[in-house]
Enzyme design. Structure first.
Site, PDB file in Angstrom:
ATOM      1  N   ASP A  68       0.825  -1.212   0.000  1.00 43.22           N
ATOM      2  CA  ASP A  68       0.000   0.000   0.000  1.00 43.22           C
ATOM      3  C   ASP A  68       0.855   1.257   0.000  1.00 43.22           C
ATOM      4  O   ASP A  68       2.020   1.252   0.413  1.00 43.22           O
ATOM      5  CB  ASP A  68      -0.951   0.011   1.201  1.00 43.22           C
ATOM      6  CG  ASP A  68      -0.221  -0.035   2.546  1.00 43.22           C
ATOM      7  OD1 ASP A  68       0.728  -0.832   2.668  1.00 43.22           O
ATOM      8  OD2 ASP A  68      -0.600   0.725   3.464  1.00 43.22           O
ATOM      9  N   GLU A 133      -0.028  -0.888   5.851  1.00 43.19           N
ATOM     10  CA  GLU A 133       1.010  -0.395   6.761  1.00 43.19           C
ATOM     11  C   GLU A 133       0.879   1.107   6.922  1.00 43.19           C
ATOM     12  O   GLU A 133       1.146   1.661   7.987  1.00 43.19           O
ATOM     13  CB  GLU A 133       2.397  -0.747   6.224  1.00 43.19           C
ATOM     14  CG  GLU A 133       3.538  -0.528   7.214  1.00 43.19           C
ATOM     15  CD  GLU A 133       4.137   0.874   7.179  1.00 43.19           C
ATOM     16  OE1 GLU A 133       4.914   1.224   8.091  1.00 43.19           O
ATOM     17  OE2 GLU A 133       3.829   1.634   6.233  1.00 43.19           O
ATOM     18  N   GLU A 134       0.426   1.781   5.863  1.00 43.35           N
ATOM     19  CA  GLU A 134       0.381   3.242   5.859  1.00 43.35           C
ATOM     20  C   GLU A 134      -0.835   3.805   6.590  1.00 43.35           C
ATOM     21  O   GLU A 134      -0.813   4.943   7.037  1.00 43.35           O
ATOM     22  CB  GLU A 134       0.385   3.762   4.415  1.00 43.35           C
ATOM     23  CG  GLU A 134       1.642   3.416   3.617  1.00 43.35           C
ATOM     24  CD  GLU A 134       2.871   4.193   4.076  1.00 43.35           C
ATOM     25  OE1 GLU A 134       2.810   4.871   5.117  1.00 43.35           O
ATOM     26  OE2 GLU A 134       3.902   4.112   3.394  1.00 43.35           O
ATOM     27  N   GLU A 162      11.753  -1.125   4.501  1.00 46.23           N
ATOM     28  CA  GLU A 162      11.426   0.301   4.622  1.00 46.23           C
ATOM     29  C   GLU A 162      12.610   1.161   4.168  1.00 46.23           C
ATOM     30  O   GLU A 162      13.772   0.782   4.365  1.00 46.23           O
ATOM     31  CB  GLU A 162      11.075   0.646   6.072  1.00 46.23           C
ATOM     32  CG  GLU A 162       9.742   0.114   6.537  1.00 46.23           C
ATOM     33  CD  GLU A 162       8.556   0.820   5.906  1.00 46.23           C
ATOM     34  OE1 GLU A 162       8.746   1.848   5.221  1.00 46.23           O
ATOM     35  OE2 GLU A 162       7.424   0.325   6.083  1.00 46.23           O
TER      36      GLU A 162
END
Length: 375
Positions: A68, A133-134, A162
Protein backbone atom coordinates in the site's frame (compact mmCIF):
# COMPACT_ATOMS: atom_id res chain seq x y z
CA UNK A 1 16.16 0.90 -18.97
CA UNK A 2 15.91 -2.91 -19.15
CA UNK A 3 16.33 -4.32 -15.67
CA UNK A 4 14.07 -6.85 -13.90
CA UNK A 5 14.07 -4.82 -10.67
CA UNK A 6 13.08 -1.58 -12.42
CA UNK A 7 10.50 -3.32 -14.59
CA UNK A 8 8.81 -4.98 -11.60
CA UNK A 9 8.86 -1.70 -9.64
CA UNK A 10 7.15 0.03 -12.56
CA UNK A 11 4.49 -2.67 -12.75
CA UNK A 12 3.78 -2.22 -9.04
CA UNK A 13 3.63 1.59 -9.27
CA UNK A 14 1.04 1.33 -12.06
CA UNK A 15 -1.29 -0.33 -9.57
CA UNK A 16 -2.76 2.53 -7.44
CA UNK A 17 -2.74 0.66 -4.14
CA UNK A 18 -4.02 3.34 -1.79
CA UNK A 19 -4.04 1.84 1.70
CA UNK A 20 -5.53 -0.69 2.37
CA UNK A 21 -6.40 -1.45 -1.28
CA UNK A 22 -3.78 -3.77 -2.76
CA UNK A 23 -4.93 -3.10 -6.35
CA UNK A 24 -3.44 -6.35 -7.64
CA UNK A 25 0.13 -5.85 -6.41
CA UNK A 26 0.22 -9.00 -4.31
CA UNK A 27 -1.12 -11.17 -7.13
CA UNK A 28 1.85 -10.03 -9.20
CA UNK A 29 4.33 -10.84 -6.42
CA UNK A 30 2.69 -14.18 -5.65
CA UNK A 31 2.88 -15.23 -9.30
CA UNK A 32 6.61 -14.53 -9.35
CA UNK A 33 7.24 -16.37 -6.06
CA UNK A 34 5.16 -19.42 -6.95
CA UNK A 35 7.11 -19.71 -10.21
CA UNK A 36 10.29 -20.37 -8.20
CA UNK A 37 8.77 -22.88 -5.80
CA UNK A 38 7.34 -20.80 -2.96
CA UNK A 39 4.29 -22.02 -1.07
CA UNK A 40 1.93 -19.07 -0.61
CA UNK A 41 -0.70 -18.66 2.11
CA UNK A 42 -3.08 -15.75 1.75
CA UNK A 43 -4.01 -14.32 5.14
CA UNK A 44 -6.62 -11.63 4.55
CA UNK A 45 -8.32 -9.84 7.43
CA UNK A 46 -11.30 -7.51 6.82
CA UNK A 47 -10.34 -5.10 4.02
CA UNK A 48 -6.62 -5.91 4.17
CA UNK A 49 -4.77 -8.39 1.97
CA UNK A 50 -1.74 -10.19 3.36
CA UNK A 51 0.30 -13.20 2.40
CA UNK A 52 2.92 -15.43 3.97
CA UNK A 53 5.14 -17.33 1.53
CA UNK A 54 8.00 -19.74 2.16
CA UNK A 55 10.48 -22.00 0.42
CA UNK A 56 12.68 -24.59 2.10
CA UNK A 57 12.86 -25.47 5.77
CA UNK A 58 14.92 -24.80 8.86
CA UNK A 59 16.43 -21.52 10.01
CA UNK A 60 14.16 -18.84 8.55
CA UNK A 61 14.94 -15.49 6.93
CA UNK A 62 11.83 -13.47 6.05
CA UNK A 63 11.58 -10.36 3.92
CA UNK A 64 8.73 -8.08 5.00
CA UNK A 65 7.06 -5.15 3.33
CA UNK A 66 3.85 -3.45 2.27
CA UNK A 67 2.16 -2.94 -1.09
CA UNK A 68 0.00 0.00 0.00
CA UNK A 69 0.91 3.64 -0.53
CA UNK A 70 -0.23 7.00 0.80
CA UNK A 71 -2.40 9.28 -1.39
CA UNK A 72 -0.43 11.21 -4.01
CA UNK A 73 -1.88 14.62 -3.17
CA UNK A 74 -2.47 17.06 -6.03
CA UNK A 75 -1.62 15.02 -9.13
CA UNK A 76 -1.20 18.22 -11.15
CA UNK A 77 1.86 19.09 -9.07
CA UNK A 78 3.68 15.91 -10.10
CA UNK A 79 6.07 16.09 -13.04
CA UNK A 80 4.28 13.00 -14.32
CA UNK A 81 1.07 11.30 -13.16
CA UNK A 82 1.86 9.63 -9.81
CA UNK A 83 0.82 6.15 -10.96
CA UNK A 84 2.60 6.32 -14.30
CA UNK A 85 6.23 5.46 -13.50
CA UNK A 86 8.73 7.60 -15.36
CA UNK A 87 12.53 7.62 -15.39
CA UNK A 88 14.21 11.02 -15.67
CA UNK A 89 17.94 11.57 -15.26
CA UNK A 90 18.30 8.16 -13.67
CA UNK A 91 15.52 8.75 -11.13
CA UNK A 92 12.37 6.61 -11.13
CA UNK A 93 9.32 8.75 -10.26
CA UNK A 94 5.99 7.47 -8.97
CA UNK A 95 4.02 7.04 -5.77
CA UNK A 96 5.57 4.15 -3.89
CA UNK A 97 8.87 4.21 -5.79
CA UNK A 98 10.78 4.58 -2.51
CA UNK A 99 8.11 3.58 0.01
CA UNK A 100 8.21 0.76 -0.75
CA UNK A 101 7.50 -0.82 -4.10
CA UNK A 102 11.12 -0.52 -5.15
CA UNK A 103 12.13 -2.60 -2.13
CA UNK A 104 9.48 -5.22 -2.89
CA UNK A 105 10.74 -5.57 -6.45
CA UNK A 106 14.34 -5.83 -5.22
CA UNK A 107 13.34 -8.55 -2.73
CA UNK A 108 11.53 -10.67 -5.31
CA UNK A 109 14.24 -10.37 -7.96
CA UNK A 110 16.88 -11.16 -5.32
CA UNK A 111 14.91 -14.28 -4.38
CA UNK A 112 14.68 -15.33 -8.04
CA UNK A 113 18.43 -14.99 -8.49
CA UNK A 114 19.17 -16.69 -5.17
CA UNK A 115 16.96 -19.70 -5.92
CA UNK A 116 18.45 -20.04 -9.40
CA UNK A 117 21.93 -20.27 -7.86
CA UNK A 118 20.94 -22.22 -4.72
CA UNK A 119 17.94 -24.41 -5.66
CA UNK A 120 18.58 -26.64 -2.63
CA UNK A 121 19.34 -23.87 -0.12
CA UNK A 122 19.86 -25.01 3.46
CA UNK A 123 17.48 -22.69 5.32
CA UNK A 124 13.98 -21.36 4.72
CA UNK A 125 13.34 -18.15 2.78
CA UNK A 126 10.03 -16.39 3.47
CA UNK A 127 7.99 -13.30 2.61
CA UNK A 128 5.49 -11.44 4.81
CA UNK A 129 3.59 -8.86 2.75
CA UNK A 130 0.62 -6.63 3.72
CA UNK A 131 -1.59 -4.00 2.09
CA UNK A 132 -2.08 -1.97 5.28
CA UNK A 133 1.01 -0.39 6.76
CA UNK A 134 0.38 3.24 5.86
CA UNK A 135 -3.14 3.54 7.33
CA UNK A 136 -4.47 1.91 10.52
CA UNK A 137 -2.23 -1.20 10.29
CA UNK A 138 -4.86 -3.02 12.38
CA UNK A 139 -5.40 -5.91 9.97
CA UNK A 140 -1.96 -6.17 8.42
CA UNK A 141 1.35 -7.47 9.71
CA UNK A 142 0.17 -7.55 13.33
CA UNK A 143 -2.62 -10.02 12.49
CA UNK A 144 -0.31 -12.20 10.40
CA UNK A 145 2.24 -12.27 13.23
CA UNK A 146 -0.46 -13.26 15.73
CA UNK A 147 -1.56 -16.12 13.45
CA UNK A 148 2.02 -17.30 12.93
CA UNK A 149 2.76 -17.17 16.66
CA UNK A 150 -0.42 -19.12 17.45
CA UNK A 151 0.92 -22.05 15.42
CA UNK A 152 4.53 -21.65 16.64
CA UNK A 153 5.85 -20.65 13.23
CA UNK A 154 9.63 -20.23 13.17
CA UNK A 155 11.15 -16.88 12.29
CA UNK A 156 14.82 -16.26 13.05
CA UNK A 157 15.67 -13.21 10.94
CA UNK A 158 13.55 -10.55 9.28
CA UNK A 159 14.64 -7.89 6.80
CA UNK A 160 12.09 -5.07 6.48
CA UNK A 161 12.44 -3.10 3.26
CA UNK A 162 11.43 0.30 4.62
CA UNK A 163 13.40 3.21 3.10
CA UNK A 164 16.09 3.49 5.78
CA UNK A 165 18.79 5.30 3.82
CA UNK A 166 19.44 9.05 3.97
CA UNK A 167 21.86 10.00 1.19
CA UNK A 168 23.04 6.78 -0.46
CA UNK A 169 21.53 3.32 -0.28
CA UNK A 170 22.76 1.51 2.82
CA UNK A 171 24.24 4.49 4.64
CA UNK A 172 21.71 3.91 7.44
CA UNK A 173 20.39 0.58 8.66
CA UNK A 174 17.66 0.55 11.29
CA UNK A 175 18.35 -2.12 13.90
CA UNK A 176 15.55 -1.03 16.20
CA UNK A 177 12.78 1.50 16.69
CA UNK A 178 11.49 3.57 19.56
CA UNK A 179 8.18 2.75 21.17
CA UNK A 180 5.15 4.98 20.57
CA UNK A 181 2.54 5.75 23.24
CA UNK A 182 -0.27 8.30 22.86
CA UNK A 183 -2.29 9.77 25.73
CA UNK A 184 -5.75 11.22 25.09
CA UNK A 185 -6.50 13.22 28.22
CA UNK A 186 -9.66 15.12 29.14
CA UNK A 187 -9.53 17.51 32.11
CA UNK A 188 -12.98 18.14 33.56
CA UNK A 189 -14.12 21.50 34.91
CA UNK A 190 -17.42 23.35 35.22
CA UNK A 191 -18.68 25.52 32.37
CA UNK A 192 -19.85 29.02 33.21
CA UNK A 193 -19.92 32.72 32.38
CA UNK A 194 -16.54 34.46 32.31
CA UNK A 195 -18.03 37.27 34.42
CA UNK A 196 -18.87 34.77 37.18
CA UNK A 197 -15.72 32.65 37.56
CA UNK A 198 -16.67 31.73 41.14
CA UNK A 199 -19.60 29.77 39.70
CA UNK A 200 -17.40 27.82 37.27
CA UNK A 201 -14.19 25.79 37.30
CA UNK A 202 -11.85 26.54 34.40
CA UNK A 203 -10.09 23.32 33.29
CA UNK A 204 -7.56 25.28 31.22
CA UNK A 205 -6.38 27.19 34.28
CA UNK A 206 -6.33 24.03 36.37
CA UNK A 207 -4.36 22.08 33.76
CA UNK A 208 -1.74 24.75 33.07
CA UNK A 209 0.58 23.90 36.02
CA UNK A 210 0.26 20.19 35.22
CA UNK A 211 1.17 20.75 31.56
CA UNK A 212 4.05 23.01 32.51
CA UNK A 213 5.49 20.30 34.74
CA UNK A 214 4.78 17.57 32.17
CA UNK A 215 6.77 19.24 29.38
CA UNK A 216 9.70 19.86 31.75
CA UNK A 217 10.21 16.19 32.65
CA UNK A 218 13.43 14.52 31.53
CA UNK A 219 12.13 11.00 31.02
CA UNK A 220 15.51 9.38 30.47
CA UNK A 221 18.86 10.08 28.85
CA UNK A 222 18.61 7.34 26.24
CA UNK A 223 21.42 4.84 25.80
CA UNK A 224 24.01 3.87 23.22
CA UNK A 225 21.27 2.66 20.85
CA UNK A 226 18.40 5.08 21.51
CA UNK A 227 18.06 8.85 21.86
CA UNK A 228 16.37 10.18 24.97
CA UNK A 229 12.63 9.64 25.23
CA UNK A 230 10.64 12.48 23.67
CA UNK A 231 7.21 13.77 24.71
CA UNK A 232 5.32 16.15 22.44
CA UNK A 233 1.89 17.72 22.85
CA UNK A 234 0.09 17.22 19.54
CA UNK A 235 -3.39 18.67 20.13
CA UNK A 236 -5.14 20.92 22.66
CA UNK A 237 -8.84 21.78 22.42
CA UNK A 238 -11.15 23.70 24.73
CA UNK A 239 -13.92 26.26 24.64
CA UNK A 240 -17.09 26.91 22.68
CA UNK A 241 -15.65 29.56 20.39
CA UNK A 242 -17.32 32.29 22.41
CA UNK A 243 -15.31 34.83 24.41
CA UNK A 244 -17.73 34.86 27.33
CA UNK A 245 -17.91 31.15 28.18
CA UNK A 246 -15.55 29.35 30.54
CA UNK A 247 -15.04 25.88 29.01
CA UNK A 248 -16.21 22.78 30.81
CA UNK A 249 -13.51 20.51 29.44
CA UNK A 250 -9.97 20.61 28.11
CA UNK A 251 -8.72 17.90 25.74
CA UNK A 252 -4.97 17.32 25.46
CA UNK A 253 -3.30 14.73 23.26
CA UNK A 254 0.39 13.98 23.70
CA UNK A 255 2.72 11.33 22.33
CA UNK A 256 5.81 9.62 23.71
CA UNK A 257 8.56 8.15 21.54
CA UNK A 258 10.34 6.10 24.15
CA UNK A 259 13.56 4.15 24.44
CA UNK A 260 14.29 0.79 26.01
CA UNK A 261 15.12 2.66 29.23
CA UNK A 262 11.37 2.92 29.89
CA UNK A 263 8.25 0.80 29.57
CA UNK A 264 4.80 2.09 28.66
CA UNK A 265 3.63 1.20 32.17
CA UNK A 266 6.36 3.37 33.72
CA UNK A 267 5.29 6.32 31.58
CA UNK A 268 1.62 5.85 32.42
CA UNK A 269 2.35 5.65 36.14
CA UNK A 270 4.34 8.89 36.10
CA UNK A 271 1.66 10.77 34.16
CA UNK A 272 -1.12 9.53 36.45
CA UNK A 273 0.90 10.45 39.54
CA UNK A 274 1.33 13.96 38.16
CA UNK A 275 -2.41 14.28 37.52
CA UNK A 276 -3.12 13.25 41.10
CA UNK A 277 -0.48 15.65 42.41
CA UNK A 278 -2.31 18.54 40.73
CA UNK A 279 -5.69 17.28 41.98
CA UNK A 280 -7.26 17.24 38.53
CA UNK A 281 -10.52 15.55 37.57
CA UNK A 282 -9.81 13.66 34.40
CA UNK A 283 -10.49 10.77 32.08
CA UNK A 284 -7.63 9.22 30.18
CA UNK A 285 -7.28 6.86 27.23
CA UNK A 286 -3.96 5.35 26.17
CA UNK A 287 -2.96 3.99 22.77
CA UNK A 288 0.22 1.93 22.56
CA UNK A 289 1.09 1.60 18.88
CA UNK A 290 4.42 -0.12 19.43
CA UNK A 291 6.98 -1.21 21.99
CA UNK A 292 10.63 -0.31 21.44
CA UNK A 293 12.77 -3.08 20.01
CA UNK A 294 16.46 -3.53 19.35
CA UNK A 295 18.45 -6.06 17.35
CA UNK A 296 21.99 -6.12 18.70
CA UNK A 297 25.03 -7.14 16.66
CA UNK A 298 24.56 -10.73 15.58
CA UNK A 299 24.10 -12.82 12.46
CA UNK A 300 21.47 -10.60 10.79
CA UNK A 301 23.07 -7.23 11.54
CA UNK A 302 26.46 -8.59 10.51
CA UNK A 303 25.05 -9.98 7.25
CA UNK A 304 23.37 -6.67 6.40
CA UNK A 305 26.48 -4.63 7.21
CA UNK A 306 28.58 -7.03 5.12
CA UNK A 307 26.22 -6.72 2.15
CA UNK A 308 26.26 -2.91 2.26
CA UNK A 309 30.04 -2.76 2.61
CA UNK A 310 30.50 -5.24 -0.24
CA UNK A 311 28.33 -3.43 -2.79
CA UNK A 312 28.50 0.22 -1.75
CA UNK A 313 31.87 0.34 0.02
CA UNK A 314 30.46 2.31 2.95
CA UNK A 315 30.04 1.38 6.60
CA UNK A 316 26.37 1.83 7.50
CA UNK A 317 25.23 3.60 10.63
CA UNK A 318 23.07 1.49 12.92
CA UNK A 319 20.24 3.77 14.08
CA UNK A 320 16.88 3.53 15.85
CA UNK A 321 15.58 6.99 14.93
CA UNK A 322 12.43 7.84 12.99
CA UNK A 323 8.86 6.67 13.31
CA UNK A 324 7.44 3.22 13.85
CA UNK A 325 7.40 0.40 11.30
CA UNK A 326 5.91 -3.07 11.06
CA UNK A 327 9.19 -4.34 12.48
CA UNK A 328 7.69 -3.67 15.91
CA UNK A 329 5.15 -6.46 15.36
CA UNK A 330 7.62 -8.94 13.86
CA UNK A 331 10.04 -8.46 16.77
CA UNK A 332 7.41 -10.06 19.03
CA UNK A 333 8.23 -13.41 17.42
CA UNK A 334 11.72 -13.23 18.90
CA UNK A 335 13.26 -12.65 15.50
CA UNK A 336 16.25 -10.44 14.80
CA UNK A 337 14.77 -7.52 12.82
CA UNK A 338 16.65 -5.03 10.64
CA UNK A 339 15.43 -2.44 8.13
CA UNK A 340 17.33 -1.76 4.92
CA UNK A 341 15.85 0.11 1.99
CA UNK A 342 16.33 3.00 -0.43
CA UNK A 343 16.86 6.70 0.26
CA UNK A 344 13.87 8.21 2.09
CA UNK A 345 14.26 11.87 1.05
CA UNK A 346 11.04 11.99 -1.02
CA UNK A 347 8.76 9.48 0.70
CA UNK A 348 5.12 10.64 1.08
CA UNK A 349 5.98 13.77 -0.97
CA UNK A 350 4.96 15.15 -4.34
CA UNK A 351 7.32 13.67 -6.98
CA UNK A 352 8.41 10.72 -4.85
CA UNK A 353 11.37 9.12 -6.57
CA UNK A 354 14.25 6.72 -6.16
CA UNK A 355 17.57 6.33 -7.93
CA UNK A 356 17.04 3.47 -10.38
CA UNK A 357 20.61 2.30 -9.88
CA UNK A 358 19.99 2.13 -6.12
CA UNK A 359 17.22 -0.43 -6.65
CA UNK A 360 19.58 -2.60 -8.67
CA UNK A 361 22.14 -2.28 -5.88
CA UNK A 362 19.52 -3.07 -3.25
CA UNK A 363 18.58 -6.31 -5.00
CA UNK A 364 22.25 -7.37 -4.92
CA UNK A 365 22.46 -6.52 -1.22
CA UNK A 366 19.31 -8.52 -0.45
CA UNK A 367 20.66 -11.48 -2.41
CA UNK A 368 23.95 -11.39 -0.50
CA UNK A 369 22.04 -11.36 2.80
CA UNK A 370 20.15 -14.47 1.67
CA UNK A 371 23.42 -16.15 0.72
CA UNK A 372 24.94 -15.47 4.14
CA UNK A 373 21.97 -16.71 6.17
CA UNK A 374 20.05 -19.44 4.34
CA UNK A 375 22.24 -20.73 1.47
Amino acid sequence: MSCPVIELTQQLIRRPSLSPDDAGCQALLIERLQAIGFTVERMDFADTQNFWAWRGQGETLAFAGHTDVVPPGDADRWINPPFEPTIRDGMLFGRGAADMKGSLAAMVVAAERFVAQHPNHAGRLAFLITSDEEASAHNGTVKVVEALMARNERLDYCLVGEPSSIEVVGDVVKNGRRGSLTCNLTIHGVQGHVAYPHLADNPVHRAAPFLNELVAIEWDQGNEFFPATSMQIANIQAGTGSNNVIPGELFVQFNFRFSTELTDEMIKAQVLALLEKHQLRYTVDWWLSGQPFLTARGKLVDAVVNAVEHYNEIKPQLLTTGGTSDGRFIARMGAQVVELGPVNATIHKINECVNAADLQLLARMYQRIMEQLVA
